[in-house]
Design an enzyme around this catalytic site. Structure first.
Site, PDB file in Angstrom:
ATOM      1  N   ASP A  49      27.587  22.656  42.526  1.00 31.89           N
ATOM      2  CA  ASP A  49      27.162  24.023  42.209  1.00 31.89           C
ATOM      3  C   ASP A  49      25.850  24.328  42.920  1.00 31.89           C
ATOM      4  OD1 ASP A  49      27.475  26.378  40.099  1.00 31.89           O
ATOM      5  OD2 ASP A  49      25.354  25.836  40.164  1.00 31.89           O
ATOM      6  N   TYR A  54      18.947  29.206  45.177  1.00 31.11           N
ATOM      7  CA  TYR A  54      18.380  27.849  45.134  1.00 31.11           C
ATOM      8  C   TYR A  54      17.786  27.437  46.484  1.00 31.11           C
ATOM      9  CZ  TYR A  54      21.434  27.587  40.970  1.00 31.11           C
ATOM     10  OH  TYR A  54      22.074  27.840  39.793  1.00 31.11           O
ATOM     11  N   LYS A  79      26.570  31.472  44.839  1.00 29.80           N
ATOM     12  CA  LYS A  79      26.403  32.688  44.017  1.00 29.80           C
ATOM     13  C   LYS A  79      25.635  33.777  44.765  1.00 29.80           C
ATOM     14  CE  LYS A  79      25.761  29.492  40.152  1.00 29.80           C
ATOM     15  NZ  LYS A  79      24.931  28.406  40.667  1.00 29.80           N
ATOM     16  N   HIS A 110      25.680  36.095  40.271  1.00 30.58           N
ATOM     17  CA  HIS A 110      24.748  35.182  39.594  1.00 30.58           C
ATOM     18  C   HIS A 110      24.242  35.744  38.263  1.00 30.58           C
ATOM     19  CE1 HIS A 110      21.717  31.803  40.735  1.00 30.58           C
ATOM     20  NE2 HIS A 110      21.867  31.848  39.440  1.00 30.58           N
TER      21      HIS A 110
HETATM   22  N1  LIG Z   1      23.960  30.509  36.702  1.00 31.87           N
HETATM   23  C1  LIG Z   1      22.694  30.356  36.366  1.00 31.87           C
HETATM   24  O1  LIG Z   1      21.954  31.321  36.120  1.00 31.87           O
HETATM   25  C2  LIG Z   1      22.113  28.977  36.267  1.00 31.87           C
HETATM   26  C3  LIG Z   1      20.872  28.801  35.656  1.00 31.87           C
HETATM   27  C4  LIG Z   1      20.387  27.500  35.570  1.00 31.87           C
HETATM   28  C5  LIG Z   1      21.123  26.435  36.077  1.00 31.87           C
HETATM   29  N2  LIG Z   1      22.323  26.650  36.699  1.00 31.87           N
HETATM   30  C6  LIG Z   1      23.108  25.529  37.264  1.00 31.87           C
HETATM   31  O2  LIG Z   1      23.286  24.536  36.257  1.00 31.87           O
HETATM   32  C7  LIG Z   1      22.755  23.292  36.723  1.00 31.87           C
HETATM   33  C8  LIG Z   1      22.241  22.448  35.575  1.00 31.87           C
HETATM   34  O3  LIG Z   1      21.284  23.132  34.809  1.00 31.87           O
HETATM   35  P1  LIG Z   1      19.697  22.818  34.894  1.00 31.87           P
HETATM   36  O4  LIG Z   1      19.348  22.304  36.223  1.00 31.87           O
HETATM   37  O5  LIG Z   1      19.022  24.054  34.403  1.00 31.87           O
HETATM   38  O6  LIG Z   1      19.434  21.737  33.769  1.00 31.87           O
HETATM   39  P2  LIG Z   1      20.152  20.461  33.107  1.00 31.87           P
HETATM   40  O7  LIG Z   1      21.244  19.940  33.950  1.00 31.87           O
HETATM   41  O8  LIG Z   1      20.407  20.843  31.684  1.00 31.87           O
HETATM   42  O9  LIG Z   1      18.945  19.424  33.072  1.00 31.87           O
HETATM   43  C9  LIG Z   1      18.342  18.930  34.226  1.00 31.87           C
HETATM   44  C10 LIG Z   1      17.124  18.099  33.784  1.00 31.87           C
HETATM   45  O10 LIG Z   1      17.584  16.948  33.061  1.00 31.87           O
HETATM   46  C11 LIG Z   1      17.051  15.771  33.669  1.00 31.87           C
HETATM   47  N3  LIG Z   1      18.091  14.719  33.571  1.00 31.87           N
HETATM   48  C12 LIG Z   1      19.294  14.689  34.177  1.00 31.87           C
HETATM   49  N4  LIG Z   1      19.979  13.586  33.858  1.00 31.87           N
HETATM   50  C13 LIG Z   1      19.175  12.860  33.027  1.00 31.87           C
HETATM   51  C14 LIG Z   1      19.330  11.622  32.361  1.00 31.87           C
HETATM   52  N5  LIG Z   1      20.445  10.918  32.480  1.00 31.87           N
HETATM   53  N6  LIG Z   1      18.300  11.195  31.576  1.00 31.87           N
HETATM   54  C15 LIG Z   1      17.180  11.914  31.432  1.00 31.87           C
HETATM   55  N7  LIG Z   1      16.977  13.121  32.030  1.00 31.87           N
HETATM   56  C16 LIG Z   1      17.970  13.592  32.837  1.00 31.87           C
HETATM   57  C17 LIG Z   1      16.798  16.155  35.120  1.00 31.87           C
HETATM   58  O11 LIG Z   1      15.791  15.313  35.650  1.00 31.87           O
HETATM   59  P3  LIG Z   1      15.609  15.066  37.236  1.00 31.87           P
HETATM   60  O12 LIG Z   1      16.026  16.303  37.935  1.00 31.87           O
HETATM   61  O13 LIG Z   1      14.162  14.752  37.356  1.00 31.87           O
HETATM   62  O14 LIG Z   1      16.466  13.905  37.621  1.00 31.87           O
HETATM   63  C18 LIG Z   1      16.326  17.603  34.969  1.00 31.87           C
HETATM   64  O15 LIG Z   1      14.950  17.650  34.594  1.00 31.87           O
HETATM   65  C19 LIG Z   1      21.684  23.737  37.720  1.00 31.87           C
HETATM   66  O16 LIG Z   1      21.236  22.682  38.537  1.00 31.87           O
HETATM   67  C20 LIG Z   1      22.398  24.846  38.425  1.00 31.87           C
HETATM   68  O17 LIG Z   1      23.323  24.322  39.366  1.00 31.87           O
HETATM   69  C21 LIG Z   1      22.831  27.911  36.786  1.00 31.87           C
END
Ligand SMILES: NC(=O)c1ccc[n+]([C@@H]2O[C@H](COP(=O)([O-])OP(=O)(O)OC[C@H]3O[C@@H](n4cnc5c(N)ncnc54)[C@H](OP(=O)(O)O)[C@@H]3O)[C@@H](O)[C@H]2O)c1
Length: 264
Positions: A49, A54, A79, A110
């Protein structure tokens, strides 16, 4: 329910989308995004994704090309940013060129564009119909009212709504609306961006299954048929987050997790 890393959901246009994907928000373009995507593909993820917003489409695409994995085995989402809706076609072509992977599996609006929800959807439909470069189109961050607006005019139904979703902010009404309208719900920030990983309610369940908090959060999603796209920039966490196919959360614990949102 026997699920594995290749488990997919069927979208309303007949295409298939892997339940587990890899999120890339806040992974910088260049070696960081390139390496993270390569690690994810090596760990078995077949769904990536990204988004124009980004800023890492170029490195994401390069990693996919260099991985040696056949293009047809990887599902790639990008997106359209709302303020770009006015120039949708041009902006799509920039994303397409940056990714340089032949086609886009899923192109998402998005965020809803205030006052332009219908029109921006029609622009996406037009790119889908005329470019021949997109397999599926969908939306992100749309509420039920906005989804209804789109469904009123859609020639092509959105295949997914990508929304913020974990046990801590689960919206069963949205999930039910999506199910009834054959729209797959996709969870972003499924790991609560790391904020709730030490919550005792969650760690208690994790200890019971001898799994980590992140593995419980992700398994909860896929057991509910919700596509999930955890992000990490650490190879060991990327691998850990994909190791969710050798256990099953009981119905009772699934209900407990469903109710976490009521206590925050
Ligand atoms: N459509 C939208 O508006 C929207 C908005 C937000 C996100 N997204 C998408 O959704 C994806 C995921 O959401 P997100 O990036 O917001 O947050 P998330 O996946 O909920 O959390 C990511 C965080 O968790 C940490 N983490 C990951 N695996 C871990 C583990 N096994 N143990 C401990 N900590 C861990 C990561 O650390 P590190 O990175 O330091 O490893 C990072 O700080 C995004 O990357 C993006 O592709 C879409």
């Amino acid at each position: 329910m026997k699920l594995d890393i290749n488990s997919k959901v069927k979208l309303n246009d007949g295409t298939q989308m892997p339940l587990l994907g890899f999120g890339t928000w806040q992974i910088r373009n260049g070696e960081s995004a390139y390496n993270a995507v390569l690690w994810a593909l090596k760990a078995g993820y077949r769904h990536i994704d990204t988004a124009k917003f980004y800023g890492n489409e170029e490195s994401v695409g390069r990693a996919i090309r260099d991985s040696g994995i056949p293009r047809s085995d990887v599902f790639v989402t990008t997106k359209l940013w709302p303020t770009d809706a006015i120039n949708a076609e041009k902006v799509f072509n920039r994303s397409f060129e940056k990714l340089d992977i032949g086609y886009i599996d899923l192109y998402l609006m998005h965020w809803p564009v205030p006052g332009m929800v219908k029109k921006s959807w029609q622009r996406l439909e037009k790119i889908y119909e005329t470019s021949g470069k997109i397999k599926s189109i969908g939306v992100s961050n749309h509420n039920i009212r906005q989804l209804k607006c789109i469904l009123d005019v859609a020639k092509i139904k959105p295949v997914v709504n990508q929304v913020k979703c974990s046990p801590y902010n689960y919206d069963p009404t949205m999930h039910e609306f999506c199910r009834k309208n054959d729209i797959v719900m996709e969870a972003y920030s499924p790991l609560t961006r790391g904020n709730m990983l030490y919550d005792e309610k969650l760690t208690t369940i994790a200890e019971k299954y001898k799994k980590s908090s992140t593995q419980i959060l992700l398994r909860w999603c896929i057991q509910k048929g919700i596509v999930t796209i955890p992000k990490s920039a650490h190879p060991e966490w990327i691998t850990e987050n994909a190791d969710i196919f050798d256990f099953e959360i009981s119905d009772d614990d699934m209900r407990k997790l469903d109710n976490f949102s009521k206590n925050v």
